[in-house]
Write a protein that holds these residues in place. Structure first.
Motif, PDB file in Angstrom:
ATOM      1  N   ARG A 116      29.818  39.420  54.635  1.00  0.00           N
ATOM      2  CA  ARG A 116      28.974  38.625  53.723  1.00  0.00           C
ATOM      3  C   ARG A 116      29.510  38.716  52.296  1.00  0.00           C
ATOM      4  O   ARG A 116      29.585  37.721  51.575  1.00  0.00           O
ATOM      5  N   ALA A 117      29.930  39.909  51.873  1.00  0.00           N
ATOM      6  CA  ALA A 117      30.474  40.089  50.518  1.00  0.00           C
ATOM      7  C   ALA A 117      31.785  39.330  50.346  1.00  0.00           C
ATOM      8  O   ALA A 117      32.032  38.724  49.294  1.00  0.00           O
ATOM      9  N   ALA A 118      32.609  39.349  51.379  1.00  0.00           N
ATOM     10  CA  ALA A 118      33.866  38.589  51.305  1.00  0.00           C
ATOM     11  C   ALA A 118      33.588  37.100  51.203  1.00  0.00           C
ATOM     12  O   ALA A 118      34.222  36.386  50.414  1.00  0.00           O
ATOM     13  N   THR A 126      36.315  29.423  45.714  1.00  0.00           N
ATOM     14  CA  THR A 126      36.505  28.049  46.171  1.00  0.00           C
ATOM     15  C   THR A 126      35.748  27.039  45.323  1.00  0.00           C
ATOM     16  O   THR A 126      36.284  25.991  44.969  1.00  0.00           O
ATOM     17  N   THR A 127      34.511  27.346  45.003  1.00  0.00           N
ATOM     18  CA  THR A 127      33.660  26.350  44.337  1.00  0.00           C
ATOM     19  C   THR A 127      33.674  26.425  42.816  1.00  0.00           C
ATOM     20  O   THR A 127      33.340  25.447  42.155  1.00  0.00           O
ATOM     21  N   ASP A 128      34.046  27.571  42.261  1.00  0.00           N
ATOM     22  CA  ASP A 128      34.052  27.728  40.805  1.00  0.00           C
ATOM     23  C   ASP A 128      35.167  28.686  40.390  1.00  0.00           C
ATOM     24  O   ASP A 128      34.914  29.743  39.802  1.00  0.00           O
ATOM     25  N   PRO A 129      36.424  28.344  40.715  1.00  0.00           N
ATOM     26  CA  PRO A 129      37.531  29.292  40.515  1.00  0.00           C
ATOM     27  C   PRO A 129      37.717  29.728  39.067  1.00  0.00           C
ATOM     28  O   PRO A 129      38.117  30.865  38.819  1.00  0.00           O
ATOM     29  N   GLY A 130      37.411  28.868  38.119  1.00  0.00           N
ATOM     30  CA  GLY A 130      37.590  29.221  36.715  1.00  0.00           C
ATOM     31  C   GLY A 130      36.636  30.303  36.246  1.00  0.00           C
ATOM     32  O   GLY A 130      36.894  30.965  35.238  1.00  0.00           O
ATOM     33  N   ALA A 131      35.556  30.500  36.980  1.00  0.00           N
ATOM     34  CA  ALA A 131      34.559  31.493  36.580  1.00  0.00           C
ATOM     35  C   ALA A 131      34.752  32.844  37.260  1.00  0.00           C
ATOM     36  O   ALA A 131      34.046  33.798  36.943  1.00  0.00           O
ATOM     37  N   VAL A 132      35.696  32.938  38.195  1.00  0.00           N
ATOM     38  CA  VAL A 132      35.909  34.210  38.901  1.00  0.00           C
ATOM     39  C   VAL A 132      36.447  35.241  37.920  1.00  0.00           C
ATOM     40  O   VAL A 132      37.379  34.973  37.162  1.00  0.00           O
ATOM     41  N   GLY A 133      35.833  36.410  37.951  1.00  0.00           N
ATOM     42  CA  GLY A 133      36.263  37.468  37.042  1.00  0.00           C
ATOM     43  C   GLY A 133      36.122  38.833  37.672  1.00  0.00           C
ATOM     44  O   GLY A 133      35.815  38.969  38.867  1.00  0.00           O
ATOM     45  N   ALA A 134      36.320  39.843  36.875  1.00  0.00           N
ATOM     46  CA  ALA A 134      36.270  41.224  37.352  1.00  0.00           C
ATOM     47  C   ALA A 134      34.925  41.555  37.979  1.00  0.00           C
ATOM     48  O   ALA A 134      34.868  42.296  38.972  1.00  0.00           O
ATOM     49  N   ALA A 135      33.858  40.990  37.468  1.00  0.00           N
ATOM     50  CA  ALA A 135      32.529  41.283  38.011  1.00  0.00           C
ATOM     51  C   ALA A 135      32.419  40.834  39.473  1.00  0.00           C
ATOM     52  O   ALA A 135      31.740  41.496  40.273  1.00  0.00           O
ATOM     53  N   ASP A 136      33.087  39.743  39.816  1.00  0.00           N
ATOM     54  CA  ASP A 136      33.054  39.277  41.203  1.00  0.00           C
ATOM     55  C   ASP A 136      33.762  40.271  42.117  1.00  0.00           C
ATOM     56  O   ASP A 136      33.267  40.590  43.200  1.00  0.00           O
ATOM     57  N   ALA A 137      34.909  40.751  41.700  1.00  0.00           N
ATOM     58  CA  ALA A 137      35.644  41.738  42.491  1.00  0.00           C
ATOM     59  C   ALA A 137      34.863  43.051  42.567  1.00  0.00           C
ATOM     60  O   ALA A 137      34.802  43.687  43.627  1.00  0.00           O
ATOM     61  N   ALA A 139      31.618  43.421  42.449  1.00  0.00           N
ATOM     62  CA  ALA A 139      30.489  43.235  43.369  1.00  0.00           C
ATOM     63  C   ALA A 139      30.962  43.338  44.814  1.00  0.00           C
ATOM     64  O   ALA A 139      30.289  43.948  45.657  1.00  0.00           O
ATOM     65  N   ALA A 140      32.121  42.762  45.103  1.00  0.00           N
ATOM     66  CA  ALA A 140      32.671  42.845  46.459  1.00  0.00           C
ATOM     67  C   ALA A 140      33.002  44.293  46.815  1.00  0.00           C
ATOM     68  O   ALA A 140      32.718  44.751  47.927  1.00  0.00           O
ATOM     69  N   MET A 141      33.582  45.024  45.879  1.00  0.00           N
ATOM     70  CA  MET A 141      33.917  46.422  46.144  1.00  0.00           C
ATOM     71  C   MET A 141      32.661  47.265  46.298  1.00  0.00           C
ATOM     72  O   MET A 141      32.624  48.174  47.139  1.00  0.00           O
ATOM     73  N   SER A 146      37.617  46.820  50.159  1.00  0.00           N
ATOM     74  CA  SER A 146      38.728  47.432  49.434  1.00  0.00           C
ATOM     75  C   SER A 146      39.442  46.333  48.650  1.00  0.00           C
ATOM     76  O   SER A 146      39.218  45.138  48.879  1.00  0.00           O
ATOM     77  N   ARG A 147      40.317  46.751  47.781  1.00  0.00           N
ATOM     78  CA  ARG A 147      41.131  45.780  47.027  1.00  0.00           C
ATOM     79  C   ARG A 147      41.928  44.909  48.000  1.00  0.00           C
ATOM     80  O   ARG A 147      42.034  43.708  47.830  1.00  0.00           O
ATOM     81  N   GLN A 148      42.464  45.542  49.054  1.00  0.00           N
ATOM     82  CA  GLN A 148      43.243  44.786  50.041  1.00  0.00           C
ATOM     83  C   GLN A 148      42.371  43.791  50.799  1.00  0.00           C
ATOM     84  O   GLN A 148      42.795  42.675  51.077  1.00  0.00           O
ATOM     85  N   ASP A 149      41.138  44.190  51.136  1.00  0.00           N
ATOM     86  CA  ASP A 149      40.210  43.259  51.794  1.00  0.00           C
ATOM     87  C   ASP A 149      39.990  42.019  50.932  1.00  0.00           C
ATOM     88  O   ASP A 149      39.973  40.892  51.437  1.00  0.00           O
ATOM     89  N   ILE A 150      39.814  42.233  49.647  1.00  0.00           N
ATOM     90  CA  ILE A 150      39.586  41.119  48.717  1.00  0.00           C
ATOM     91  C   ILE A 150      40.833  40.244  48.629  1.00  0.00           C
ATOM     92  O   ILE A 150      40.738  39.013  48.681  1.00  0.00           O
ATOM     93  N   GLU A 151      41.987  40.877  48.521  1.00  0.00           N
ATOM     94  CA  GLU A 151      43.232  40.105  48.452  1.00  0.00           C
ATOM     95  C   GLU A 151      43.454  39.291  49.723  1.00  0.00           C
ATOM     96  O   GLU A 151      43.870  38.130  49.663  1.00  0.00           O
ATOM     97  N   ASP A 152      43.169  39.884  50.887  1.00  0.00           N
ATOM     98  CA  ASP A 152      43.362  39.171  52.144  1.00  0.00           C
ATOM     99  C   ASP A 152      42.391  37.999  52.264  1.00  0.00           C
ATOM    100  O   ASP A 152      42.777  36.908  52.722  1.00  0.00           O
ATOM    101  N   ALA A 153      41.136  38.195  51.864  1.00  0.00           N
ATOM    102  CA  ALA A 153      40.166  37.101  51.900  1.00  0.00           C
ATOM    103  C   ALA A 153      40.565  36.002  50.905  1.00  0.00           C
ATOM    104  O   ALA A 153      40.468  34.806  51.211  1.00  0.00           O
ATOM    105  N   ALA A 154      41.035  36.406  49.734  1.00  0.00           N
ATOM    106  CA  ALA A 154      41.483  35.428  48.730  1.00  0.00           C
ATOM    107  C   ALA A 154      42.693  34.643  49.232  1.00  0.00           C
ATOM    108  O   ALA A 154      42.833  33.449  48.934  1.00  0.00           O
TER     109      ALA A 154
END
Length: 193
Positions: A116-118, A126-137, A139-141, A146-154
């Motif tokens: 769900r977090a991924a 996907t829907t608002d790429p310009g607004a993605v920031g450290a807070a999004d990462a 929240a996922a962590m 993990s950082r790798q989970d986020i990178e793989d989903a991205a």
């Protein structure tokens, strides 16, 4: 805009190959595969390798989870071809009812908090790429990624940002559920490149 060269093949050899594969498979070769034959510089080896790495490379995400992520990116990008294609692959490893629940609303679907977090992260990507920031990462962590989970989903979200737009721009035909399922079996066996 449907390109005749994609539908029928851009060379005599490609036309014959498309016919043979369609006949042997027992269904119309999907437009996504036809694009791979069309002008190798357009969507050939580089896109295939990128997709293969994102979808089948080493990852903490299962193949089914990555396929479900791809279906969700397709949903957010309003690409019915890719929703159908990647849902059909995902249900080979995830219960179809759960896949459908995720596609209806991943926030309430019976899935792990990690997945769900991924999905929340890649929805924003996907829907608002310009607004993605450290807070999004962060929240996922905080939800256990993990950082790798986020990178793989991205990586899944990024490659399908391209693929879904190509599918829509080229007006891919939407196969039947049975044809999607047969094509899913082929993609599970052969991969993307």
């Amino acid at each position: 805009m449907r390109l005749a060269e994609v539908t029928r093949g851009d060379t005599v050899a490609h036309r014959l190959l498309i016919r043979v594969i369609s006949r042997v498979a027992g269904y119309r070769l999907p437009d996504a595969a036809r694009v791979a034959f069309y002008d190798k510089a357009f969507a050939g080896p580089a896109l295939g390798r990128w997709t293969q790495q994102a979808m089948r490379g080493e990852s903490g995400w299962t193949v089914a989870e990555r396929e479900l992520m791809a279906a969700m990116v397709a949903s957010w990008n309003s690409c019915p071809f890719c929703v159908g294609a990647h849902r059909a692959i995902a249900v080979h490893g995830i219960d179809p009812e759960i896949a459908d629940a995720v596609l209806a609303d991943y926030r309430t679907a019976p899935i792990s908090e990690r997945l769900r977090a991924a999905l929340a992260f890649i929805e924003r990507l996907t829907t608002d790429p310009g607004a993605v920031g450290a807070a999004d990462a962060q929240a996922a962590m905080a939800a256990g990624l993990s950082r790798q989970d986020i990178e793989d989903a991205a990586a899944v979200a990024s490659v399908f940002a391209v693929i879904t737009r190509n599918a829509n721009a080229l007006d891919f035909d939407i196969p039947s559920a049975a044809e999607f399922d047969r094509a899913a079996g082929m993609l599970l066996r052969r991969g993307y490149s």
